[in-house]
Structure formats: structure tokens, C-alpha cells
Design a protein around this motif. Structure first.
Motif, PDB file in Angstrom:
ATOM      1  N   ASP A  83     -27.162 -10.674  35.341  1.00  0.00           N
ATOM      2  CA  ASP A  83     -28.193  -9.779  35.854  1.00  0.00           C
ATOM      3  C   ASP A  83     -27.924  -9.539  37.333  1.00  0.00           C
ATOM      4  O   ASP A  83     -26.798  -9.767  37.825  1.00  0.00           O
ATOM      5  N   ASP A  84     -28.930  -9.114  38.066  1.00  0.00           N
ATOM      6  CA  ASP A  84     -28.723  -8.812  39.479  1.00  0.00           C
ATOM      7  C   ASP A  84     -28.345 -10.047  40.288  1.00  0.00           C
ATOM      8  O   ASP A  84     -27.686  -9.942  41.331  1.00  0.00           O
ATOM      9  N   GLU A  85     -28.766 -11.222  39.826  1.00  0.00           N
ATOM     10  CA  GLU A  85     -28.441 -12.452  40.540  1.00  0.00           C
ATOM     11  C   GLU A  85     -27.164 -13.095  40.023  1.00  0.00           C
ATOM     12  O   GLU A  85     -26.361 -13.615  40.790  1.00  0.00           O
ATOM     13  N   VAL A  86     -26.979 -13.094  38.692  1.00  0.00           N
ATOM     14  CA  VAL A  86     -25.783 -13.675  38.076  1.00  0.00           C
ATOM     15  C   VAL A  86     -24.828 -12.522  37.781  1.00  0.00           C
ATOM     16  O   VAL A  86     -25.025 -11.760  36.838  1.00  0.00           O
ATOM     17  N   GLN A  87     -23.804 -12.386  38.602  1.00  0.00           N
ATOM     18  CA  GLN A  87     -22.978 -11.187  38.558  1.00  0.00           C
ATOM     19  C   GLN A  87     -22.072 -11.121  37.338  1.00  0.00           C
ATOM     20  O   GLN A  87     -21.825 -10.043  36.797  1.00  0.00           O
ATOM     21  N   ASP A  88     -21.546 -12.248  36.902  1.00  0.00           N
ATOM     22  CA  ASP A  88     -20.615 -12.266  35.773  1.00  0.00           C
ATOM     23  C   ASP A  88     -21.290 -12.851  34.543  1.00  0.00           C
ATOM     24  O   ASP A  88     -22.177 -13.709  34.647  1.00  0.00           O
ATOM     25  N   LEU A  89     -20.854 -12.395  33.378  1.00  0.00           N
ATOM     26  CA  LEU A  89     -21.382 -12.953  32.133  1.00  0.00           C
ATOM     27  C   LEU A  89     -21.153 -14.466  32.115  1.00  0.00           C
ATOM     28  O   LEU A  89     -20.015 -14.935  32.252  1.00  0.00           O
ATOM     29  N   THR A  90     -22.242 -15.206  31.960  1.00  0.00           N
ATOM     30  CA  THR A  90     -22.175 -16.661  32.025  1.00  0.00           C
ATOM     31  C   THR A  90     -22.906 -17.257  30.835  1.00  0.00           C
ATOM     32  O   THR A  90     -24.046 -16.893  30.542  1.00  0.00           O
ATOM     33  N   ARG A  91     -22.239 -18.178  30.147  1.00  0.00           N
ATOM     34  CA  ARG A  91     -22.863 -18.805  28.989  1.00  0.00           C
ATOM     35  C   ARG A  91     -24.009 -19.710  29.419  1.00  0.00           C
ATOM     36  O   ARG A  91     -23.856 -20.545  30.299  1.00  0.00           O
ATOM     37  N   ALA A  92     -25.164 -19.525  28.759  1.00  0.00           N
ATOM     38  CA  ALA A  92     -26.331 -20.362  29.037  1.00  0.00           C
ATOM     39  C   ALA A  92     -26.734 -21.180  27.824  1.00  0.00           C
ATOM     40  O   ALA A  92     -27.489 -22.145  27.949  1.00  0.00           O
ATOM     41  N   GLU A  93     -26.258 -20.821  26.636  1.00  0.00           N
ATOM     42  CA  GLU A  93     -26.589 -21.536  25.404  1.00  0.00           C
ATOM     43  C   GLU A  93     -25.351 -21.579  24.512  1.00  0.00           C
ATOM     44  O   GLU A  93     -24.574 -20.621  24.458  1.00  0.00           O
ATOM     45  N   ARG A  94     -25.196 -22.696  23.799  1.00  0.00           N
ATOM     46  CA  ARG A  94     -24.140 -22.793  22.792  1.00  0.00           C
ATOM     47  C   ARG A  94     -24.525 -23.877  21.799  1.00  0.00           C
ATOM     48  O   ARG A  94     -25.262 -24.816  22.137  1.00  0.00           O
ATOM     49  N   SER A  95     -24.054 -23.734  20.589  1.00  0.00           N
ATOM     50  CA  SER A  95     -24.420 -24.710  19.558  1.00  0.00           C
ATOM     51  C   SER A  95     -23.388 -24.706  18.445  1.00  0.00           C
ATOM     52  O   SER A  95     -22.677 -23.717  18.218  1.00  0.00           O
ATOM     53  N   VAL A  96     -23.317 -25.834  17.757  1.00  0.00           N
ATOM     54  CA  VAL A  96     -22.554 -25.964  16.517  1.00  0.00           C
ATOM     55  C   VAL A  96     -23.519 -26.470  15.454  1.00  0.00           C
ATOM     56  O   VAL A  96     -24.474 -27.191  15.758  1.00  0.00           O
ATOM     57  N   PHE A  97     -23.300 -26.054  14.216  1.00  0.00           N
ATOM     58  CA  PHE A  97     -24.225 -26.454  13.165  1.00  0.00           C
ATOM     59  C   PHE A  97     -23.485 -26.533  11.830  1.00  0.00           C
ATOM     60  O   PHE A  97     -22.429 -25.914  11.634  1.00  0.00           O
ATOM     61  N   MET A  98     -24.072 -27.297  10.925  1.00  0.00           N
ATOM     62  CA  MET A  98     -23.525 -27.446   9.585  1.00  0.00           C
ATOM     63  C   MET A  98     -24.685 -27.693   8.631  1.00  0.00           C
ATOM     64  O   MET A  98     -25.632 -28.410   8.962  1.00  0.00           O
ATOM     65  N   LYS A  99     -24.623 -27.093   7.469  1.00  0.00           N
ATOM     66  CA  LYS A  99     -25.660 -27.289   6.466  1.00  0.00           C
ATOM     67  C   LYS A  99     -25.009 -27.445   5.102  1.00  0.00           C
ATOM     68  O   LYS A  99     -24.088 -26.706   4.742  1.00  0.00           O
ATOM     69  N   PHE A 100     -25.527 -28.408   4.338  1.00  0.00           N
ATOM     70  CA  PHE A 100     -25.082 -28.607   2.961  1.00  0.00           C
ATOM     71  C   PHE A 100     -26.309 -28.768   2.074  1.00  0.00           C
ATOM     72  O   PHE A 100     -27.234 -29.512   2.405  1.00  0.00           O
ATOM     73  N   SER A 101     -26.346 -28.057   0.978  1.00  0.00           N
ATOM     74  CA  SER A 101     -27.429 -28.232   0.003  1.00  0.00           C
ATOM     75  C   SER A 101     -26.848 -28.185  -1.402  1.00  0.00           C
ATOM     76  O   SER A 101     -25.822 -27.526  -1.644  1.00  0.00           O
ATOM     77  N   TYR A 102     -27.518 -28.880  -2.308  1.00  0.00           N
ATOM     78  CA  TYR A 102     -27.043 -28.939  -3.695  1.00  0.00           C
ATOM     79  C   TYR A 102     -28.239 -28.851  -4.631  1.00  0.00           C
ATOM     80  O   TYR A 102     -29.248 -29.540  -4.427  1.00  0.00           O
TER      81      TYR A 102
END
Length: 754
Positions: A731-750
Motif C-alpha cells: 500500500d502507500d506505506e509498504v511499497q513492495d508486495l510483502t507476504r503477511a500470511e502463509r500456511s500449510v494444511f493437510m486433511k484426510f477423511s474416510y
């Protein structure tokens, strides 16, 4: 041979063909069946052959251009159907490996079943030449089809030297029917979609355009003597694990990542209490979304956006909760600990109930010019009760109640609805509702504008009325609709972003049909509507006209004009009054769009709108332009690229107000019918001119969300997901695209089916 003689022979074949019998007999057979599209088992020799002999769209009940033979039989446990679809040029068959419910552009065959023979609901099962499945429920009451329903059934398909073959086994335990009868009489339609220059819909029965009820025109099918539905019981344990990280991002600095690990077991229970009544329960469910929502642009929109539900618990039997107005929008329930659902049908009556708690409380605070989203950091209880009785074949009545409450908030809605259809062409739909609501004292301070005023009311209640008349004929249709919501009416369980209004709408459509190779349908549509608030002050008056054309290369195009008088923002945000507190603006816009599928696996689409548009933020008229191109390209049988872009800009007073660009790119590789890998990238770039906007605005903001997902499904309930996602912004304060969130996930169902 002359053309006349050829037509005489074709029509003679229709007259004498066994496939045109008024009823289909489904024989009971013995012997094992392997679902492999081979059709070599001896039992198939005892099956009843049924020819798919009519083209019902775009032509009207003309001879089918290709030969298709279906075979039907049952063994007391499964309903078996196979298709032998011949093709004069098998190299032109359109077939791709896709995820479930994504085969509508392919060659495919299908089965529609009305198990109660009352023309109210129909199960739909479709299969492409590779055996990929799609299923849905068609609801004649609401005139809607929902592919949210996912049954567990079996199919296989293969392409042959003369076309393709498909083999299907549908468990009877999955279908609702009256097993107290000695034998069954169902309605049945067997279908083939044959997409070439146009998309031919081929059927075992005629579909008369003068009758808008297609389920009513399906063929009677007799069989299933002594068929019983077991009280099936399914346990679906699941395990979700993952880790997510967030960090504060400010100008020229990046905070440390904060990590949160997650390991959550859950359990879903599905119990067929009787053949007509089903019970679902979920404990500690993972209601996070596996697939990213379709991106939308909200700049210069005043009402809350709508997002489709994608979570299995809420999707199961969702059609049981439908009513004339959208009163059940389950995306409002974001993170429940537990939920229960009971749905059933007995003869002419159906009922549905669900209840779920939520760790937080989110709802729309509606208005007549704008709405906002309210968030309460409180647990809430949510419930819906729906009942419908088809008193006669013409008259249905229903009741609905929705309830939401937390510590110092509640919203209760109760209402009666009815549908009266006295012949095939005319129907009347009505609904009357009453709500009772209470907002927390501090809520108003969290909101702004109209929403703050609406949320300041305490102990409010009000009513809503809806009346809709529709006439549908072969060539033309007409509708008149009236809807009113009182100033204090709220329906927080549903998607109702507008209140304090009464609106009447009148519209008509006329269409022409052709058997020309260049076009097959031309439609002229127009409507007029006018909206006032509860005090009789004008909010909007609109007239629209549109011409639509369907033609070669599976093409569709439209052009339309809209003239709209609408009020802008309130001059004094502290008053709800409209007259003397707002200005009336006139928008004149031109819209056009087209889509076509010139080759197998290629879809091109484009929409545009240009003209005078209201600038809500600055309360003035500007010049707007919106462009929306779209591409879907199946590179081969396994790989697909989807790209969609939205460009929206507005100028006023000879300068830019804002420009928004949004790109939604999805790349997928389907390894087989059961597994795929998908990458989704959603990028937005919004520019606002601070010199041409009142108040403080963010001059430039960008976001980039990405998701990589692997999926393996044995069936809709036995599955494995693994993925990674992140989100970056500037945005106007953060000039370059910067990661603020990240996640890994896994789901198994039977799924254990007991």
C-alpha cells in the motif's frame, strides 16, 4: 435419396421405435456386475434397451443426429444404467479428465430420476466418456438446480472405435423413495449431450417448450419390486493438521512470524433413520475452505458481496431449506464446534432442520442505500427450521424459521410461503415474514454511515412481503413481482443486504427459434422496476432492455441498454431521511458480451459495460468502464488453464477517480478421475486519485494470494487434501508486495458405510 424421403424414414423410425414406449420396464437381474465400461457381463443381455431418439435443444423434438442406446436394470441393491454412444467421428469427442461436477462442456450422458413420481424433485447423474461424475438436484418448486449435493455412486467410461461407452451403478440406499410400495413407478429421462458446433441435448422423451416443467414430461419407469432402503449409517472421521504464520508488516519493517500449529480430529455422522428421513451430525468440523473463492471487485459497490457455500455439511440436502427469498446463507456461520441436521420427506410433506454454534458472530447490517458487515467476538447459536406441504399438485405451502443469538444479540425470523400453479404456464409465489432483533449497545460505534444508524436501533421488529406472478409459454414469458421489507426487518441468517424498501418489477421476454446453422435462438428481454423506502421516498427507478443470441460454435452474445435513476449517498450521515438529504442521479449504460467454444476444450468469454455511473464515495456522476475477459483452455486431456480478468475504472470532473484491476488465474493438472494438482493466483491492483476523492484514500494498494492444492478422492467423503497458501500486500506505506500470511494444511477423511 431425396431429403424428403430421408425425413420420412427418420420419422417412421420414431413412430415404430420401441424407445418411444409410454413406459420403461426395469427388469430385476442376478449376477455380479463390475463397473468398468466393458458391458460384457451376461446380465446386460437381460437389460431393457432404451433409445435416445429426440433432440430437445436447440431443436424441438427432432430426430437425434447420432445414435445412443441406453440399457437399464436393477438387482435390488443397485440401479444399473449403461450407454453405448455412437459417434460418426470419434476423434471429435470432447472429453477431459476433470474434478467432479466440472464436465458440462464435455460430451456426456446422464440420468434424471423422479423417485416419488410427483414432478417436484429429480436426481441428476451425468458422466463423461472418461467416467468423470457430476450430480445435482433439480427443484421444480424453485426452478433451480444445485450441484452442491454429492452422492456416492459408481461409474466408468471409455472411448471406443465407434464412440464411447459408460457404465453406472446407483445404490438404491442413496435415493429417497417410498419403499412401502410393492413396486415402484418413477419418472425417468435418459440423456446425451453432444457438443459440436452447437450443444445438442438428446433425450428419450420429448420436451415441449410450451410446458416449462421438464420433470413433468419425463417418462414413467416401472420396476424395483420389493425394493427396500436400508437404514444406512455412515461414519466419516477426519483429521486436519497444519500450521499458519502471520506477521505485522509496516513501512520499511517486517515483524517476526507468529506461528500457530493446528491438529484437529473431527467426526461426521450420516444416518438414514428411515428411507425418507436423514440425520447428519458434525463434531469439531474443519469448515475452512479448501478451494479459493472466485475473486470479486468491490470498489464503488455499496452492498455486501455474495460468496457461494462450499462446505459439505451445509451443502448436503441444502435444497430442503430453499424458500422464495434467500433466508439461509450459511456462509454467515464461519467456525462452528458442532452441528446437527435433520431432513426428511413423507408423501407430500418435507421438513428440514439444522443447528450449529459458531465461535464468533458475523452478519450483514442492511440498509436501503448501503450495507456493512458486523463482527461480534461472541459465540452464537444458529438454527433453521423449514417445512413444506404439497397439498395438491397445484398448491404448496411452507413455513420457515431462522434463529441467531449470542450474549446480547439476536435475530429471529418466521414466515409463511405458498406456491400456486394452476396450469403449466402460470404460477403465483408468495411469502410473508416477520423478524425480531436486538443489537448490542456498542455495535453502532464499530460501524459507519447508514449501517451505524441501522445498528443503533434497539429491540426492533418488522415484516416483509413477497409476491411473484410468472407466465411462461413457448415463445414468450411475463413476470410481475412485488417485494417489501420494513425499516426494521432483518434476516441475518440469509443473504439480505437491503432493507427498508418496497420494489415492484415487471418484465417480459419474447424468443424466436431457428434451425439455421448460424443461429438457433434469439431473445428480446426487458423489464422496469421502481423502489421506494418505507416512507415513500424514491430510491431507484430502472428500465432495461437486452437482446440475446445463441448460434454457431456454441456461441452466445448479448447487447443491452439500462437507464437508472438512483439516489446517491446521504448528505448528512446522521439522518436516514432520503428526500432533501440526497441527490437523484441518472445512469445511462450500454452493456455487451459474448462467449463461444470454437474448439474442444477452448472457452472464450468477454463482457463490457460503459456509460454514466454513480460515484458513491464522492456523490457525483462519472464516466465508467468495466471489461471482463475470460479464457478456459484444456491444453490436453489432463491440463487446464483458467484466466479471468476484471478491469473497472471511473472518471469524474475530467480526472481519474479510481482504476481497479483483478486477475484470477488457475492452473490444474488432473492426473486421473480421482486426483489433481491445482495452483490458484489472485492478484488485485487498485489505484485511487487522492486529488479527485473526498477524505483520505489509499493511493495504491495491491494484494497477491496464492494457493497450491493436491487432492485425491475415492469418493466425495473419502479424500485427502494437502496444500500451501499465502497472502501478500502493498500500500502507500509498504511499497513492495510483502507476504503477511502463509500456511500449510493437510486433511484426510474416510467414509465407513455400515
Amino acid at each position: 435419396m431425396t431429403k424428403f424421403c430421408r425425413y420420412m424414414l427418420m420419422f417412421g423410425g420414431l413412430w415404430f421405435h420401441a424407445g418411444e414406449a409410454s413406459e420403461i420396464t426395469i427388469p430385476k437381474v442376478t449376477g455380479s456386475i463390475v463397473i468398468d465400461a466393458d458391458l460384457s457381463e451376461a446380465a446386460w443381455q437381460q437389460a431393457t434397451p432404451v433409445e435416445i431418439i429426440y433432440e430437445t435443444r436447440p431443436a424441438e423434438n427432432t430426430p437425434a443426429p447420432v445414435k445412443t442406446t441406453a440399457y437399464v436394470m436393477e438387482d435390488g441393491e443397485f440401479f444399473y444404467i449403461s450407454f453405448v454412444a455412437q459417434d460418426p467421428d470419434p476423434g471429435k469427442i470432447r472429453a477431459f479428465y476433470r474434478d467432479r461436477d466440472k464436465i458440462w462442456d464435455d460430451d456426456n450422458v446422464g440420468i434424471k430420476i423422479d423417485t416419488y413420481n410427483d414432478s417436484k424433485l429429480a436426481y441428476q447423474f451425468f458422466i463423461n466418456p472418461f467416467g468423470v461424475q457430476a450430480d445435482s438436484i433439480e427443484n421444480e418448486i424453485t426452478k433451480m438446480e444445485s450441484d452442491a449435493w454429492d452422492g456416492i455412486w459408481h461409474s466408468a467410461g471409455k472411448i471406443t472405435a465407434t464412440g464411447y461407452q459408460v457404465e453406472v451403478a446407483i445404490p438404491l440406499r442413496m435415493l429417497n423413495f417410498n419403499d412401502r410400495l410393492a413396486s415402484q413407478t418413477w419418472k425417468l429421462e435418459l440423456l446425451r449431450y453432444y457438443p459440436r458446433d452447437v450443444k445438442h441435448r438428446l433425450s428419450t422423451n420429448k420436451i415441449e417448450r410450451a410446458n416449462p416443467c421438464w420433470i413433468c414430461q419425463m417418462t414413467a419407469a416401472n420396476g424395483f419390486a420389493g425394493a427396500k432402503q436400508s437404514n444406512h449409517f455412515t461414519l466419516v472421521p477426519a483429521l486436519v493438521t497444519g500450521a499458519s504464520q502471520q506477521r505485522d508488516v509496516a513501512a520499511n519493517s517486517k515483524g517476526d512470524w507468529q506461528t500457530e500449529n493446528n491438529l484437529e480430529p473431527s467426526l461426521d455422522v450420516k444416518w438414514g433413520i428411515t428411507p425418507d428421513i436423514s440425520f447428519n451430525a458434525t463434531l469439531n468440523p474443519d469448515f475452512s475452505q479448501v478451494e479459493a473463492d472466485e475473486a470479486q471487485v468491490s470498489v464503488n459497490d455499496t452492498f455486501a458481496l455474495f460468496f457461494n457455500e462450499k462446505r459439505a455439511f451445509f451443502l448436503d440436502n441444502a435444497d430442503y431449506f430453499s424458500s422464495p427469498l434467500d433466508l439461509v446463507y450459511t456462509r454467515n456461520v464461519s467456525s462452528p464446534d458442532a452441528g446437527v441436521k435433520l431432513t426428511g420427506r413423507h408423501e407430500s410433506q418435507s421438513f428440514a432442520f439444522f443447528a450449529a454454534n459458531d465461535k464468533t458472530t458475523t452478519f450483514i447490517v442492511p440498509g436501503n442505500i448501503s450495507s456493512d458487515i458486523a463482527f461480534l467476538d461472541q459465540k452464537s447459536e444458529n438454527a433453521v427450521l423449514r417445512y413444506r406441504n404439497d397439498l395438491t399438485s397445484e398448491l404448496s405451502v411452507g413455513w420457515i424459521s431462522t434463529l441467531r443469538q449470542s450474549d446480547d444479540y439476536h435475530n429471529f425470523v418466521h414466515g409463511l410461503d405458498a406456491k400456486y400453479q394452476w396450469n403449466d404456464q402460470n404460477r403465483l409465489i408468495a411469502q410473508v415474514l416477520h423478524s425480531d432483533s436486538e443489537y448490542p449497545t456498542a455495535l453502532s460505534a464499530q460501524l459507519g454511515g447508514e449501517a451505524a444508524l441501522r445498528a443503533s436501533a434497539k429491540g426492533i421488529s418488522d415484516g416483509s412481503q413477497y409476491l411473484d406472478y410468472q407466465h411462461e409459454n413457448r415463445d414468450w414469458s411475463w413476470y410481475s413481482r412485488y417485494q417489501a421489507m420494513g425499516e426494521n426487518f432483518r434476516a441475518d441468517m440469509g443473504y439480505q443486504p437491503q432493507t427498508d424498501f418496497n420494489k415492484q418489477t415487471h418484465g417480459a421476454t419474447y424468443q424466436w427459434f431457428s434451425e439455421s446453422r448460424w443461429w438457433n435462438r434469439l431473445q428480446l428481454w426487458g423489464d422496469w422496476d421502481i423502489t421506494h423506502n418505507s416512507d415513500g421516498e424514491l430510491l431507484e427507478k430502472e428500465a432495461e432492455m437486452e437482446v440475446q443470441l445463441w448460434g454457431a460454435a456454441q456461441s452466445y452474445g448479448f447487447v443491452g441498454l439500462t437507464r437508472r435513476d438512483r439516489v446517491g449517498s446521504r448528505l448528512d450521515d446522521g439522518r436516514l431521511q432520503v428526500d432533501g438529504n440526497s441527490q437523484l442521479f441518472t445512469e445511462n449504460t450500454f452493456g455487451a458480451g459474448a462467449e463461444l467454444q470454437p474448439y474442444a476444450g477452448v472457452f472464450l468469454g468477454f463482457e463490457a459495460e460503459v456509460g454514466e455511473k454513480l460515484d458513491f464515495r464522492n456523490n457525483r456522476l462519472g464516466d465508467g468502464l468495466e471489461l471482463s475477459p475470460e479464457l478456459k483452455w484444456n491444453v490436453d486431456a489432463h491440463m487446464q488453464i483458467q484466466a479471468r480478468h476484471i478491469y473497472r475504472t471511473l472518471d469524474a470532473d475530467a480526472a481519474e477517480v479510481f482504476t481497479a484491476n483483478l486477475t484470477d488465474l488457475r492452473l490444474s493438472y488432473q492426473f486421473s478421475v480421482r486426483s489433481f494438482l491445482r495452483l490458484a493466483l489472485i492478484y488485485s491492483d487498485i489505484e485511487q486519485n487522492p486529488l479527485n476523492n473526498t477524505g483520505d484514500v489509499t493511493e495504491r494498494s495491491k494484494t497477491l494470494g496464492s494457493q497450491l492444492l493436491y487432492s485425491y478422492k475415492l469418493n466425495p467423503q473419502t479424500l485427502f487434501f494437502a496444500g500451501y497458501s499465502d497472502n501478500a500486500f502493498s500500500d502507500d506505506e509498504v511499497q513492495d508486495l510483502t507476504r503477511a500470511e502463509r500456511s500449510v494444511f493437510m486433511k484426510f477423511s474416510y467414509a465407513w458405510m455400515l
